[in-house]
Design a protein around this motif. Structure first.
Motif, PDB file in Angstrom:
ATOM      1  N   LEU A 141       0.831  -1.209   0.000  1.00  0.00           N
ATOM      2  CA  LEU A 141       0.000   0.000   0.000  1.00  0.00           C
ATOM      3  C   LEU A 141       0.863   1.255   0.000  1.00  0.00           C
ATOM      4  N   TRP A 142       1.952   1.251   0.759  1.00  0.00           N
ATOM      5  CA  TRP A 142       2.839   2.413   0.792  1.00  0.00           C
ATOM      6  C   TRP A 142       3.511   2.618  -0.564  1.00  0.00           C
ATOM      7  N   ARG A 143       3.903   1.527  -1.214  1.00  0.00           N
ATOM      8  CA  ARG A 143       4.508   1.633  -2.546  1.00  0.00           C
ATOM      9  C   ARG A 143       3.506   2.182  -3.553  1.00  0.00           C
ATOM     10  N   ALA A 144       2.274   1.734  -3.463  1.00  0.00           N
ATOM     11  CA  ALA A 144       1.232   2.266  -4.354  1.00  0.00           C
ATOM     12  C   ALA A 144       0.976   3.743  -4.061  1.00  0.00           C
ATOM     13  N   TYR A 145       1.046   4.123  -2.787  1.00  0.00           N
ATOM     14  CA  TYR A 145       0.865   5.532  -2.438  1.00  0.00           C
ATOM     15  C   TYR A 145       1.985   6.384  -3.032  1.00  0.00           C
ATOM     16  N   ARG A 146       3.196   5.902  -2.986  1.00  0.00           N
ATOM     17  CA  ARG A 146       4.312   6.672  -3.534  1.00  0.00           C
ATOM     18  C   ARG A 146       4.197   6.836  -5.043  1.00  0.00           C
ATOM     19  N   GLN A 147       3.555   5.906  -5.717  1.00  0.00           N
ATOM     20  CA  GLN A 147       3.391   6.008  -7.163  1.00  0.00           C
ATOM     21  C   GLN A 147       2.208   6.886  -7.544  1.00  0.00           C
ATOM     22  N   ASN A 148       1.098   6.789  -6.809  1.00  0.00           N
ATOM     23  CA  ASN A 148      -0.144   7.457  -7.197  1.00  0.00           C
ATOM     24  C   ASN A 148      -0.480   8.684  -6.367  1.00  0.00           C
ATOM     25  N   LEU A 207      -5.719   8.057   0.563  1.00  0.00           N
ATOM     26  CA  LEU A 207      -6.348   6.892   1.186  1.00  0.00           C
ATOM     27  C   LEU A 207      -5.386   5.709   1.245  1.00  0.00           C
ATOM     28  N   LEU A 208      -4.502   5.597   0.268  1.00  0.00           N
ATOM     29  CA  LEU A 208      -3.491   4.539   0.306  1.00  0.00           C
ATOM     30  C   LEU A 208      -2.531   4.742   1.476  1.00  0.00           C
ATOM     31  N   ARG A 209      -2.188   5.985   1.763  1.00  0.00           N
ATOM     32  CA  ARG A 209      -1.300   6.281   2.890  1.00  0.00           C
ATOM     33  C   ARG A 209      -1.954   5.866   4.202  1.00  0.00           C
ATOM     34  N   TRP A 210      -3.235   6.227   4.364  1.00  0.00           N
ATOM     35  CA  TRP A 210      -3.937   5.872   5.602  1.00  0.00           C
ATOM     36  C   TRP A 210      -4.089   4.360   5.742  1.00  0.00           C
ATOM     37  N   SER A 211      -4.342   3.687   4.635  1.00  0.00           N
ATOM     38  CA  SER A 211      -4.471   2.229   4.671  1.00  0.00           C
ATOM     39  C   SER A 211      -3.141   1.568   5.016  1.00  0.00           C
ATOM     40  N   ALA A 212      -2.050   2.086   4.455  1.00  0.00           N
ATOM     41  CA  ALA A 212      -0.724   1.541   4.771  1.00  0.00           C
ATOM     42  C   ALA A 212      -0.408   1.721   6.245  1.00  0.00           C
ATOM     43  N   LEU A 213      -0.734   2.876   6.781  1.00  0.00           N
ATOM     44  CA  LEU A 213      -0.499   3.123   8.203  1.00  0.00           C
ATOM     45  C   LEU A 213      -1.353   2.198   9.068  1.00  0.00           C
TER      46      LEU A 213
END
Length: 86
Positions: free
Chosen positions: A21-28, A32-38
């Motif tokens: 999820l964090w990798r997807a957040y860094r790309q996009n 919401l991806l950041r919160w999900s990764a956390l």
């Protein structure tokens, strides 16, 4: 023995989900991806506490601490969902 393996696999799975999820957040750059990764990182901590509670120190009850950590993970995700709904 099997329970210990299952608990360890739960920790690894939560960490892997958090990493992906964090990798997807860094790309996009979708917040919401950041919160999900956390959330999944905190859930990995909760799973680690479960392992410590039930396998390493079975005489010590960490149920309250585990519950608080899990609640924090869900509150982080809920906060991200509410924050990003605007």
């Amino acid at each position: 023995m099997i329970a210990a393996v299952v608990y360890l696999l739960c920790i690894v799975t939560s960490l892997l989900c958090s990493f992906l999820l964090w990798r997807a957040y860094r790309q996009n750059r979708l917040p919401l991806l950041r919160w999900s990764a956390l959330c999944f990182a905190i859930l990995a901590l909760a799973n680690a506490l479960l392992f410590v509670d039930l396998i390493i120190f079975p005489q010590i009850d960490l149920l309250a601490l585990r519950s608080v950590v899990t609640l924090c993970a869900l509150l982080v995700l809920l906060y991200g969902l509410v924050l990003e709904s605007n």
